[in-house]
Design an enzyme around this catalytic site. Structure first.
Site, mmCIF file in Angstrom:
data_model
loop_
_atom_site.group_PDB
_atom_site.id
_atom_site.type_symbol
_atom_site.label_atom_id
_atom_site.label_comp_id
_atom_site.label_asym_id
_atom_site.label_seq_id
_atom_site.Cartn_x
_atom_site.Cartn_y
_atom_site.Cartn_z
ATOM 1 N N ALA A 191 3.006 1.782 3.005
ATOM 2 C CA ALA A 191 4.194 0.912 2.985
ATOM 3 C C ALA A 191 5.315 1.565 2.180
ATOM 4 C CB ALA A 191 3.840 -0.453 2.404
ATOM 5 N N ARG A 210 11.904 -5.613 7.771
ATOM 6 C CA ARG A 210 12.693 -5.813 6.565
ATOM 7 C C ARG A 210 14.165 -5.827 6.918
ATOM 8 N NH1 ARG A 210 11.595 -2.414 1.826
ATOM 9 N NH2 ARG A 210 12.995 -1.063 2.926
ATOM 10 N N CYS A 243 0.826 -1.209 0.000
ATOM 11 C CA CYS A 243 0.000 0.000 0.000
ATOM 12 C C CYS A 243 0.864 1.265 0.000
ATOM 13 C CB CYS A 243 -0.924 -0.003 1.209
ATOM 14 S SG CYS A 243 -0.041 0.249 2.764
ATOM 15 N N HIS A 302 6.039 6.297 -2.379
ATOM 16 C CA HIS A 302 7.388 6.785 -2.709
ATOM 17 C C HIS A 302 7.313 8.265 -3.058
ATOM 18 C CE1 HIS A 302 8.080 2.504 -4.498
ATOM 19 N NE2 HIS A 302 8.338 2.513 -3.212
#
Ligand code: CFM
Length: 571
Positions: free
Chosen positions: A70, A101, A67, A199
């Site tokens: 994220a 991560r 999403c 982003h």
């Protein structure tokens, strides 16, 4: 490790890609098929066909995408390790931002590392109904009291946008009250069709609120920023140490093992190098306009790609000292890489790989597989845009749809005091005349073979068909499909977290990757895998409405049978 096979059996010709495509599409109802067929294409490297990318996933299709939150919180912002980041929303979203991560960090000079915390406002029903701004302010004050950070970022999740909390007003108020930099990101999960929108939102926020706050020049002679490198498995460290050997200094890596101060002064660098074009081209573009820093596409994934990138840097700086040093480093590194490539290629040459990853790795990792003689039978991104497939030349022709229009486009102008072109127009012309290209991402398709199947936002159904028909020797993919792939007897290399391996960048990383692929391909374990659906009874669902006739029940049950093979039944 298996014994060396010096003369591998020549590979059988690949199945016809057009037929494979048809096989994948035929299960879909007409509307879905119409949409998916624009996302499954046969490649033409000379004139890449237009792919429908960055569009909504059809509901019901199992996608690998994430999403918007994220992409903003997890990908671009997360690795700025001493920027205290508070997720404003229910606890689930915050939990997933907690060390889930492998982007590693090694804080310097006693700086804190907030990546080891998961900070969230833990919104409850009360806040959803009456508003969450009060709780957000409390959370910021509490976090400030405990950690005294230099800066705080607020990251919004879906309910925040739905109920209309004004996170930006809260940020302004807290900035004034605490006297530190507090910034907010409206990166609600639903803001875009994937993490790609996140982003862009993160790029805008970092550009507006952090870059350019400190003008202290970097002492390095040849200074660069690495943009779009996230230090998964230590990749940024491998790149950094390679560049150090060459005499190049990295001011900031956005965003991998980076601290807030480095980001504040990254506008002092001489060159921006873009690794992941998808996630960070916005900052590269904006820094060029505002500060005069040119950007070039770089790729440190694969030995050949790394050499090409280093030579490109040498050309850019146009210094004999640097060029000689870079050539020495390439020679020394390749002396270590070549024997490993040769040894491993004897076993891997002609083997088949497929790659379905994110927005850049499905392209970059093709270089690593090619280094050891492997063939790419199919590849695709999860959420990249047309320019990442077809090259930046198509940018003017990309239609801006309602989903993309959702994301703010910053209007940027040259900074009156700090715009400083890094090269004179004559130097730029001379470089271009010598074949040097700026802002030159050519995309994935020009490097893939003709008629290779390119698949955007691959679904699980398509992945199953791909495995059944192509029988790839390895697939590079993500956690959502890893275990399906492995249950079908194919090794899967997780290319988002590397399955706790790596680094895979630069020469050192390339050697790691060759050995890892060799180990995975040589293992016999995959041939022993019997998927559960081949040995266990199938689940059969029964749907019964009160008052149904016996005949209707029978017909209904037939259509809801989950017996395989569903595809052949024309479900
Ligand atoms: Fe860029 Fe990434 Fe990637 Fe990406 Fe990602 Fe990632 Fe990725 Mo997972 S920024 S597009 S959103 S290189 S998290 S570090 S591995 S999907 S290919």
């Amino acid at each position: 490790m298996s014994e060396a096979v010096t003369n591998p059996v020549p590979a059988a010709p690949l199945p016809d890609a057009a037929q494979v495509r048809e096989e994948m599409l035929k299960i879909y109802p007409p509307k879905t098929r119409k949409k998916r067929q624009k996302q499954l294409l046969l490649n033409d490297p000379d004139t890449p066909p237009e792919i429908a990318a960055n569009t909504r996933t059809v509901p019901g299709i199992i996608t690998q995408r994430g999403c918007t939150y994220a992409g903003c919180r997890g990908v671009v912002m997360g690795p700025i390790y001493d920027l205290l980041q508070i997720t404003h929303g229910p606890i689930g979203c915050g939990f997933y931002a907690w060390l889930s991560r492998r982007n590693l960090s090694r804080p310097t000079d006693g700086r804190p590392n907030f990546m080891q915390y998961s900070m969230s406002t833990d919104m409850q029903e009360d806040q959803i109904i009456f508003g969450g701004e009060k709780k957000l302010k409390q959370a910021i004050l509490e976090a400030y009291d405990i950690f005294k950070p230099k800066a705080i970022a607020i990251l919004s999740t879906c309910p925040v946008g739905l109920i209309g909390d004004d996170v930006h007003a809260v940020a302004r108020e807290m900035k004034e009250k605490l006297g530190i930099n507090v910034m907010a990101f409206s990166c609600e999960g639903y803001k875009g069709v994937s993490q790609s929108a996140g982003h862009h939102i993160a790029n805008n926020g970092v550009f507006k609120n952090i870059i350019g706050l400190d003008d202290t020049p970097d002492p390095g002679e040849f200074t660069v920023n690495i943009l779009g490198e996230y230090n998964i498995g230590g990749d940024a460290w491998a790149i950094d140490s390679l560049l150090q050997k060459c005499g190049i200094h990295v001011v900031a890596t956005l965003s991998g093992d980076v601290n807030y101060d480095q980001v504040t002064r990254c506008h002092t660098a001489m060159l921006n190098m873009v690794m992941c074009h998808r996630s960070i081209n916005y900052i590269a573009e904006m820094m060029e306009v505002k500060y005069g820093i040119p950007w070039i596409k770089a790729n440190f994934i694969g030995a050949a790609a790394t050499t090409k990138t280093l030579r490109k840097i040498a050309k850019y700086f146009d210094s004999k000292k640097l060029t000689d040093r870079i050539e020495e480093v390439i020679a020394a590194e390749m002396a270590a890489v070549r024997p490993v490539q040769e040894e491993i290629s004897s076993r891997t040459r002609g083997k088949k790989a497929a790659l379905f990853v994110g927005g850049s790795r499905a392209h970059h990792y093709q270089d690593l597989f090619r280094d050891i003689g492997m063939e790419i039978v199919s590849a695709g991104y999860e959420f990249a845009h047309r320019d990442d497939y077809e090259g930046r030349r198509v940018l003017p022709t990309i239609k801006v749809d309602a989903d993309s229009r959702n994301i703010e486009e910053l209007h940027v102008e040259a900074d009156p005091a700090r715009y400083r072109p890094r090269k004179t127009p004559e130097q730029i012309e001379a470089l271009k005349a010598g074949g040097f290209t700026f802002k030159d991402y050519e995309g994935m398709m020009v490097e893939m073979k003709r008629n290779t199947l390119v698949i955007d936002d691959i679904s699980h159904h398509e992945m199953e068909q791909l495995i059944r028909i192509y029988k790839p020797d390895i697939i590079g993919s993500g956690i959502k499909d890893k275990f399906v792939i492995e249950k079908m007897g194919v090794p899967c290399k997780q290319l988002h977290s590397y399955d706790y391996s790596g680094p895979y960048a630069a020469y050192e990383g390339a050697i790691n990757f060759y050995r890892e692929v060799d180990r995975m391909l040589s293992s016999k374990v995959w041939s022993y895998v019997v998927p559960p659906w081949e040995k266990e009874p199938q689940l059969v669902a029964t749907l019964v409405h009160p008052g149904m006739t016996a005949a209707a029940k029978k017909a209904e049950n037939k259509s809801f049978s989950r017996q395989r093979p569903a595809a052949e039944e024309g479900m």
